[in-house]
Design a protein around this motif. Structure first.
Motif, PDB file in Angstrom:
ATOM      1  N   ARG A  78      15.584  -1.489  -1.845  1.00  0.00           N
ATOM      2  CA  ARG A  78      14.126  -1.555  -2.015  1.00  0.00           C
ATOM      3  C   ARG A  78      13.752  -2.645  -3.021  1.00  0.00           C
ATOM      4  NH1 ARG A  78      13.116   3.471  -1.720  1.00  0.00           N
ATOM      5  NH2 ARG A  78      13.766   3.999  -3.821  1.00  0.00           N
ATOM      6  N   THR A  79      14.505  -2.734  -4.114  1.00  0.00           N
ATOM      7  CA  THR A  79      14.258  -3.780  -5.112  1.00  0.00           C
ATOM      8  C   THR A  79      14.420  -5.159  -4.489  1.00  0.00           C
ATOM      9  OG1 THR A  79      14.960  -2.346  -6.927  1.00  0.00           O
ATOM     10  CG2 THR A  79      15.032  -4.721  -7.337  1.00  0.00           C
ATOM     11  N   LEU A  80      15.470  -5.339  -3.686  1.00  0.00           N
ATOM     12  CA  LEU A  80      15.689  -6.632  -3.022  1.00  0.00           C
ATOM     13  C   LEU A  80      14.565  -6.961  -2.041  1.00  0.00           C
ATOM     14  CD1 LEU A  80      19.539  -6.441  -2.415  1.00  0.00           C
ATOM     15  CD2 LEU A  80      18.332  -7.938  -4.027  1.00  0.00           C
ATOM     16  N   VAL A  81      14.097  -5.948  -1.297  1.00  0.00           N
ATOM     17  CA  VAL A  81      12.978  -6.165  -0.367  1.00  0.00           C
ATOM     18  C   VAL A  81      11.757  -6.638  -1.151  1.00  0.00           C
ATOM     19  CG1 VAL A  81      11.339  -5.037   1.184  1.00  0.00           C
ATOM     20  CG2 VAL A  81      13.776  -4.546   1.403  1.00  0.00           C
ATOM     21  N   LEU A  82      11.446  -5.953  -2.238  1.00  0.00           N
ATOM     22  CA  LEU A  82      10.250  -6.284  -3.027  1.00  0.00           C
ATOM     23  C   LEU A  82      10.354  -7.644  -3.716  1.00  0.00           C
ATOM     24  CD1 LEU A  82       9.512  -2.761  -4.519  1.00  0.00           C
ATOM     25  CD2 LEU A  82       8.125  -4.009  -2.835  1.00  0.00           C
ATOM     26  N   GLU A  83      11.570  -8.065  -4.052  1.00  0.00           N
ATOM     27  CA  GLU A  83      11.750  -9.387  -4.660  1.00  0.00           C
ATOM     28  C   GLU A  83      11.415 -10.503  -3.680  1.00  0.00           C
ATOM     29  OE1 GLU A  83      15.784  -9.460  -6.080  1.00  0.00           O
ATOM     30  OE2 GLU A  83      15.272  -8.391  -7.929  1.00  0.00           O
ATOM     31  N   GLY A  84      11.608 -10.260  -2.386  1.00  0.00           N
ATOM     32  CA  GLY A  84      11.235 -11.237  -1.367  1.00  0.00           C
ATOM     33  C   GLY A  84      12.033 -12.520  -1.373  1.00  0.00           C
ATOM     34  N   ARG A  85      13.307 -12.431  -1.698  1.00  0.00           N
ATOM     35  CA  ARG A  85      14.136 -13.639  -1.708  1.00  0.00           C
ATOM     36  C   ARG A  85      15.168 -13.669  -0.590  1.00  0.00           C
ATOM     37  NH1 ARG A  85      15.448 -14.040  -8.044  1.00  0.00           N
ATOM     38  NH2 ARG A  85      15.695 -11.822  -7.724  1.00  0.00           N
ATOM     39  N   VAL A  86      15.424 -12.509   0.018  1.00  0.00           N
ATOM     40  CA  VAL A  86      16.447 -12.401   1.059  1.00  0.00           C
ATOM     41  C   VAL A  86      15.773 -11.953   2.359  1.00  0.00           C
ATOM     42  CG1 VAL A  86      18.574 -11.195   1.739  1.00  0.00           C
ATOM     43  CG2 VAL A  86      18.167 -11.736  -0.672  1.00  0.00           C
ATOM     44  N   PRO A  87      16.029 -12.634   3.479  1.00  0.00           N
ATOM     45  CA  PRO A  87      15.468 -12.164   4.759  1.00  0.00           C
ATOM     46  C   PRO A  87      15.889 -10.719   5.029  1.00  0.00           C
ATOM     47  CG  PRO A  87      16.441 -14.342   5.023  1.00  0.00           C
ATOM     48  CD  PRO A  87      16.831 -13.848   3.653  1.00  0.00           C
ATOM     49  N   ARG A  92       0.868  -1.174   0.000  1.00  0.00           N
ATOM     50  CA  ARG A  92       0.000   0.000   0.000  1.00  0.00           C
ATOM     51  C   ARG A  92       0.899   1.216   0.000  1.00  0.00           C
ATOM     52  NH1 ARG A  92      -4.536  -1.526   4.550  1.00  0.00           N
ATOM     53  NH2 ARG A  92      -5.421  -3.294   3.432  1.00  0.00           N
ATOM     54  N   GLY A  93       1.016   1.878  -1.153  1.00  0.00           N
ATOM     55  CA  GLY A  93       1.895   3.034  -1.266  1.00  0.00           C
ATOM     56  C   GLY A  93       3.323   2.649  -0.958  1.00  0.00           C
ATOM     57  N   SER A  94       3.921   3.304   0.022  1.00  0.00           N
ATOM     58  CA  SER A  94       5.318   3.028   0.384  1.00  0.00           C
ATOM     59  C   SER A  94       5.438   2.001   1.511  1.00  0.00           C
ATOM     60  CB  SER A  94       6.011   4.330   0.798  1.00  0.00           C
ATOM     61  OG  SER A  94       5.397   4.858   1.955  1.00  0.00           O
ATOM     62  N   SER A  95       4.329   1.377   1.870  1.00  0.00           N
ATOM     63  CA  SER A  95       4.336   0.391   2.944  1.00  0.00           C
ATOM     64  C   SER A  95       4.130  -1.013   2.375  1.00  0.00           C
ATOM     65  CB  SER A  95       3.216   0.719   3.942  1.00  0.00           C
ATOM     66  OG  SER A  95       3.243  -0.169   5.023  1.00  0.00           O
ATOM     67  N   LEU A  96       4.974  -1.937   2.801  1.00  0.00           N
ATOM     68  CA  LEU A  96       4.869  -3.331   2.375  1.00  0.00           C
ATOM     69  C   LEU A  96       4.591  -4.171   3.609  1.00  0.00           C
ATOM     70  CD1 LEU A  96       5.283  -5.499   0.110  1.00  0.00           C
ATOM     71  CD2 LEU A  96       7.654  -5.651   0.912  1.00  0.00           C
ATOM     72  N   TRP A  97       3.508  -4.927   3.560  1.00  0.00           N
ATOM     73  CA  TRP A  97       3.202  -5.860   4.633  1.00  0.00           C
ATOM     74  C   TRP A  97       3.384  -7.259   4.063  1.00  0.00           C
ATOM     75  CZ3 TRP A  97      -0.317  -9.823   4.408  1.00  0.00           C
ATOM     76  CH2 TRP A  97      -0.446 -10.560   5.582  1.00  0.00           C
ATOM     77  N   ARG A  98       3.958  -8.134   4.863  1.00  0.00           N
ATOM     78  CA  ARG A  98       4.034  -9.520   4.430  1.00  0.00           C
ATOM     79  C   ARG A  98       4.128 -10.461   5.618  1.00  0.00           C
ATOM     80  NH1 ARG A  98       9.704  -9.243   1.099  1.00  0.00           N
ATOM     81  NH2 ARG A  98      11.099  -9.037   2.856  1.00  0.00           N
ATOM     82  N   ILE A 145       6.990  -3.031   6.429  1.00  0.00           N
ATOM     83  CA  ILE A 145       8.237  -2.387   6.036  1.00  0.00           C
ATOM     84  C   ILE A 145       7.934  -1.044   5.375  1.00  0.00           C
ATOM     85  CG2 ILE A 145      10.321  -2.606   4.606  1.00  0.00           C
ATOM     86  CD1 ILE A 145       9.794  -5.694   4.697  1.00  0.00           C
ATOM     87  N   ASP A 146       8.635   0.001   5.797  1.00  0.00           N
ATOM     88  CA  ASP A 146       8.539   1.318   5.164  1.00  0.00           C
ATOM     89  C   ASP A 146       9.589   1.360   4.061  1.00  0.00           C
ATOM     90  OD1 ASP A 146       8.586   3.966   4.350  1.00  0.00           O
ATOM     91  OD2 ASP A 146       8.743   4.790   6.370  1.00  0.00           O
TER      92      ASP A 146
END
Length: 183
Positions: free
Chosen positions: A97-106, A61-67, A87-88
Motif C-alpha cells: 500500500r505504501t508503494l502504491v501511494l508513493e506512485g513510483r512503481v507501475p 477517497r477513503g480506501s480508494s485511490l484514483w489516478r 485502486i482499492d
C-alpha cells in the motif's frame, strides 16, 4: 464508460470508445492488449526494458485511490501507455500500500514483485480517436486512432483490486518478446 476513464473527463466531453472483438484487433495491439496479464509485464517484454511510472493526476477517497498515469520507457522516457486506474487500497498489505501511494512503481510491476495473487480480467477492447489530452500525454500529433482495453485485476475472494483503462500510442508491428508466465 468505464469509471476510471469517466473520472478523467468529469465535466468534459467524453471520448467515444468503439468496441473491438479480440480477434479483430490489429497487430501489434492484439499481442499487447489481448491477454490475461498486466500491461506492465507485457510492455516490458515487448520493449525489452523496465517501465517507469509518471503520475499525472491522483485523488484518494477513503480506501480508494484514483489516478491518471503514464508508463514510459525507463531508457529514453518515451510514453508507451496512458492509463486511468482506480485502486482499492484495502487489497494490499501495508508495505505494498505504501508503494502504491508513493506512485513510483507501475502497479503491474508492484504486483509481480510483491507476489500478490491476482487474476487479470479484460472487460473489453476498443479504439478511440486521440483527443488533445491523449495526444499531449502520448506525444502524438493529430486525431490518431488509439487502441486500448478496460481491465479488472481481481484478488483473493473475487475482490476487485483495481480497475484500469489502458491506451497505447501508435506502434509499429514488431515481434513480441514473450515474458515468463506467472506462477
Amino acid at each position: 464508460m468505464p469509471e476510471p476513464l469517466a473520472r478523467c473527463y468529469e465535466g468534459l466531453p467524453t471520448p467515444r470508445l468503439t468496441v473491438v472483438e479480440p480477434e479483430q484487433m490489429p497487430a501489434p495491439y492484439r499481442e499487447l492488449l489481448v491477454h490475461d496479464g498486466t500491461m506492465t509485464q507485457t510492455l516490458e517484454g515487448f520493449l525489452g526494458q523496465r517501465l517507469a511510472l509518471r503520475v499525472l493526476a491522483q485523488e484518494r477517497r477513503g480506501s480508494s485511490l484514483w489516478r491518471q498515469v503514464l508508463l514510459t520507457e525507463s531508457v529514453g522516457g518515451r510514453p508507451v501507455e496512458l492509463g486511468a486506474i482506480q485502486i482499492d487500497l484495502t487489497c494490499f498489505d501495508e508495505q505494498a500500500r505504501t508503494l502504491v501511494l508513493e506512485g513510483r512503481v507501475p502497479l503491474g510491476r508492484l504486483l509481480e514483485d510483491s507476489r500478490l495473487e491476482y487474476t487479470s480480467r479484460p472487460e473489453c477492447f476498443f479504439w478511440t480517436e486521440a483527443d488533445a489530452a491523449m495526444s499531449e500525454a502520448l506525444c502524438v500529433t493529430g486525431a490518431q486512432r488509439l487502441f486500448g482495453r478496460w481491465n479488472r485485476l481481481v484478488g483473493e475472494g473475487e475482490r476487485v483490486m483495481a480497475e484500469v483503462v489502458e491506451l497505447l500510442p501508435p506502434l509499429e508491428a514488431a515481434p513480441v518478446r514473450r515474458v515468463a508466465a506467472r506462477k
